[in-house]
Design an enzyme around this catalytic site. Structure first.
Site, PDB file in Angstrom:
ATOM      1  N   SER A 188      -9.432   2.163   2.924  1.00 45.68           N
ATOM      2  CA  SER A 188      -8.321   2.951   1.968  1.00 45.68           C
ATOM      3  C   SER A 188      -7.440   2.134   1.365  1.00 45.68           C
ATOM      4  O   SER A 188      -6.774   2.578   0.436  1.00 45.68           O
ATOM      5  CB  SER A 188      -7.610   3.964   2.989  1.00 45.68           C
ATOM      6  OG  SER A 188      -6.942   3.269   3.899  1.00 45.68           O
ATOM      7  N   SER A 220     -10.169   0.403   7.061  1.00 39.92           N
ATOM      8  CA  SER A 220      -9.400   0.197   5.782  1.00 39.92           C
ATOM      9  C   SER A 220      -8.943  -1.266   5.369  1.00 39.92           C
ATOM     10  O   SER A 220      -8.687  -1.118   4.364  1.00 39.92           O
ATOM     11  CB  SER A 220      -8.371   1.345   5.716  1.00 39.92           C
ATOM     12  OG  SER A 220      -8.815   2.646   5.700  1.00 39.92           O
ATOM     13  N   LYS A 226       0.752  -1.262   0.055  1.00 44.53           N
ATOM     14  CA  LYS A 226       0.138  -0.098  -0.038  1.00 44.53           C
ATOM     15  C   LYS A 226       0.808   1.357  -0.149  1.00 44.53           C
ATOM     16  O   LYS A 226       1.846   1.395   0.716  1.00 44.53           O
ATOM     17  CB  LYS A 226      -0.914   0.010   1.327  1.00 44.53           C
ATOM     18  CG  LYS A 226      -1.741   1.106   1.289  1.00 44.53           C
ATOM     19  CD  LYS A 226      -2.880   0.864   2.725  1.00 44.53           C
ATOM     20  CE  LYS A 226      -3.860   2.244   2.557  1.00 44.53           C
ATOM     21  NZ  LYS A 226      -4.617   2.042   3.899  1.00 44.53           N
TER      22      LYS A 226
END
Lengths: 428, 428
Positions: A147, A171, A78
């Site tokens: 997210s 997330s 990420k």
């Protein structure tokens, strides 16, 4: 080996160890899959073939006995995790092209275990609400959730068997559910967040994605340095599971509720002990407390961006920061004190149960235009620091994946992984 | 104005507000002092005159009503805080010349309040043991203490009225004591550590230095966004103070003990209520617990440096990391669990007292060759997250400063500041 990109990390690792597969063949299979799917899915922020080649060349020099637990396994990172060899922009125009001076601690541990860092996956802006380009691989008109959007979509789309996420609100749980894969958020504080951009310092937690429970146990165990997570196998004894309809459940779709009720019935039939009850009254405000802690901490943790680059902060994050700046320190401290009180009173929440069940999200992935989905169902458990796992569990009215969220007491990560694998085998 | 560099921040701020002093005159007085003393004291890692000029020019454009609480006050920033306009090397050869992409959140808040960031002060390597070039201004053959060596020495040597530090073990209390100034470490978590290089994530705390209590209240309040800290004035009522001779006290020098006993007698004579007692048995292992948490977390938080730059990690930090890598996760979790139990049992430690008293360090500053001094006297209180203040209190056999350490319950920062000011006025 055909479709190597569809192997789980556990199976790919075994195939590499017994010589049926090489890290290079596996990486190429993943890259080929990305080549075919990326234009529609949009999971990747950065992919750098020369860096991948460098890593593969190094791994080829590692003698068998020195190979790590993730030798040759491709991982997506990420883009809120710093990487010394790849740009890291945190989903923000402020940091376009930024090159960190270090790897996030968790990335360094993945490298030390032999993982191949395939590239950086799309994150929402600073892991908050403003969506990136990623679409849900099951329906390109829908959000993958946020997210950790790119990481969840990449794993679901067979671009990579493993990817890292974070969870400050929901997330990891929500994108795992929306994309129909497994997400794991360990106990708060069990994996270092050094080198991960702060959203709200006391909530930020490392998370991860895979297509089966043993795989999240593997990558989580490597990042945490926990052999007992890596070794976690389906529990020998059926777990004691419980669900309590908290006020949040009123907002869950009928399909989302049905997932939990069906799973509970099915687990009971398979031998699990089931209890239902109600969460203690003190726990009812935790979702609000979580939002207060989030807003107050984001307002201070983004002090530099707010002072120097305010025009480049999204309306969504600006609203959160402005909310946080209006909160009094007393409000914040009250929320944090209540958090500690509830963490000391988990007996009331768990009763005799090992595992709590809840919907991972309110329902199926919403259309892209509606944002990354509501995080409500993870707010309280994130605040309490509970380890949690989202398992794919059926589909909703639009035929899209739904998630079953499991949580255990803080520190019981290994038994959560064992129970999740027991449940996964019975849901399948 | 003669000797403007010797003004406290509070007095300098008043002089600027009433037109007797300008930020430029003050900054120049500090720079001149630095010019005369730096060769011997060695407090500064980076000083950049053109950046100082830029800040002054901007401040001169700010109309009176818009001026912040620190308008024109020079501040030294410990070189583990990221600064977007100055290099930040964290005291490590690994990051020589590194230029961060942001300001640490606390630095951004100082700038927003009108502070003039004068430069970066010397830190030990990554805020751990390996000393930098700084010497104690009271005796150049002695250590200023660590890890916030340059900040404490700069404030003590009248180079700057305010400077920032950190405390993971004793890195604010000990240099404050050795340098004969005031150090303040607020409650754990009250000031954002975003943009400060992690040493041990669950222990790292923002700290600060000044030459009087109202000044640490001012800079602390700005960084925390706490008007009540800024406004803290000497308590109207004498505090209830207590001291309990913990096992650590056996290692304190006679002079260090005498400081606390003399202060206690003097405060009692001035009207404070004094109690002595013994810390609960459960608290006896906290110093060891602190060291386990530190080692375990440092070993994971420095994963990137350990993997990529091991040859540039000092023997001191290498030893800590190796110790941490050998600890089992169960050892770490036991220490963290014990920490939480003791945090929930502070009544037993405080009894009816508002303020605990203890020596800030074992004695006077040791010779440079012996390192930065023993952190023992702050280990337990740092682990518990207690707000603490070190006040200068007498001298030892070599004529060097000693410190009186005060602590309050978590969250009682404002009353600690008020009590500390009451005590400071009576110690003077």
């Amino acid at each position: 080996m055909k479709d190597a990109c569809k192997l789980t990390a556990t199976d790919a690792g075994a195939a590499i160890r017994n010589g049926e597969l090489t890290p290079r063949v596996l990486a190429n299979a993943c890259l080929e899959r990305i080549g075919r799917r990326e234009a529609e899915t949009g999971a990747w922020e950065v992919l750098d073939g020369s860096r991948i080649d460098e890593q593969l060349a190094k791994l080829e020099q590692v003698p068998g006995p020195e190979r790590g637990l993730l030798h040759g396994i491709p991982v997506g990172i990420k883009d809120v995790y710093d990487t010394a060899d790849l740009p890291t922009a945190y989903g923000s125009a402020i940091y376009e092209g930024h090159r960190p001076a270090w790897d996030a601690a968790a990335v360094a541990r993945l490298r030390a275990a032999g993982a191949v860092i395939l590239g950086k996956t799309v994150t929402t802006e600073f892991a908050y609400w403003k969506a990136g380009k990623t679409r849900n691989p099951h329906d390109h008109s829908r959000t993958p959730g946020g997210s950790s959007s790119g990481s969840a979509a990449a794993v679901a789309d067979f671009m990579v068997p493993l990817a890292t996420g974070t969870q400050t609100v929901a997330s990891t749980m929500r994108p795992a559910a929306f994309c129909g894969i497994v997400g794991f958020k360990p106990t708060l504080g069990r994996i270092s967040t050094a080198g991960i951009k702060t959203l709200a310092g006391s909530l930020d937690t490392v998370g991860m994605f895979a297509r089966c429970v043993p795989d999240v146990a593997l990558i989580g165990g490597v990042m945490a340095g926990r052999a007992d997570w890596v070794a976690a196998r389906a529990a020998a004894m059926p777990p004691v599971v419980a669900f309590a309809r908290t006020p949040e459940w009123d907002q869950v779709s009928a399909a989302g509720i049905a997932v939990v009720e069906d799973a509970a019935r099915m687990l009971e039939a398979a031998g699990a002990t089931l209890s239902t009850g109600s969460a203690p009254a003190a726990f009812a405000t935790l979702a609000d407390d979580q939002n207060q802690v989030l807003a107050f901490e984001a307002a201070r943790d983004f002090s530099s961006e707010w002072r120097h680059h305010r025009a480049l902060v999204s309306p969504q994050l600006s609203e959160l920061i402005e909310e946080g700046l209006l909160l009094s320190p007393a409000d914040y401290e009250t929320a944090q004190a209540h958090r500690l009180e509830c963490m000391a009173a988990l007996d009331g929440l768990f009763g005799g149960a090992d595992i709590l069940l809840a919907p991972s999200a309110l329902g199926e992935a919403p259309p892209l235009a509606e944002g990354t989905g509501d995080p409500l169902m993870s707010r309280a458990w994130t605040l309490l620091g509970l380890p949690s796992i989202s398992l794919p569990a059926g589909t909703g009215p639009a035929g899209l994946p739904l998630g079953l969220q499991l949580a255990a007491r803080p520190g019981r990560d290994a038994s959560l992984l064992a129970a999740a694998q027991w449940i996964e085998e019975r849901l399948a």
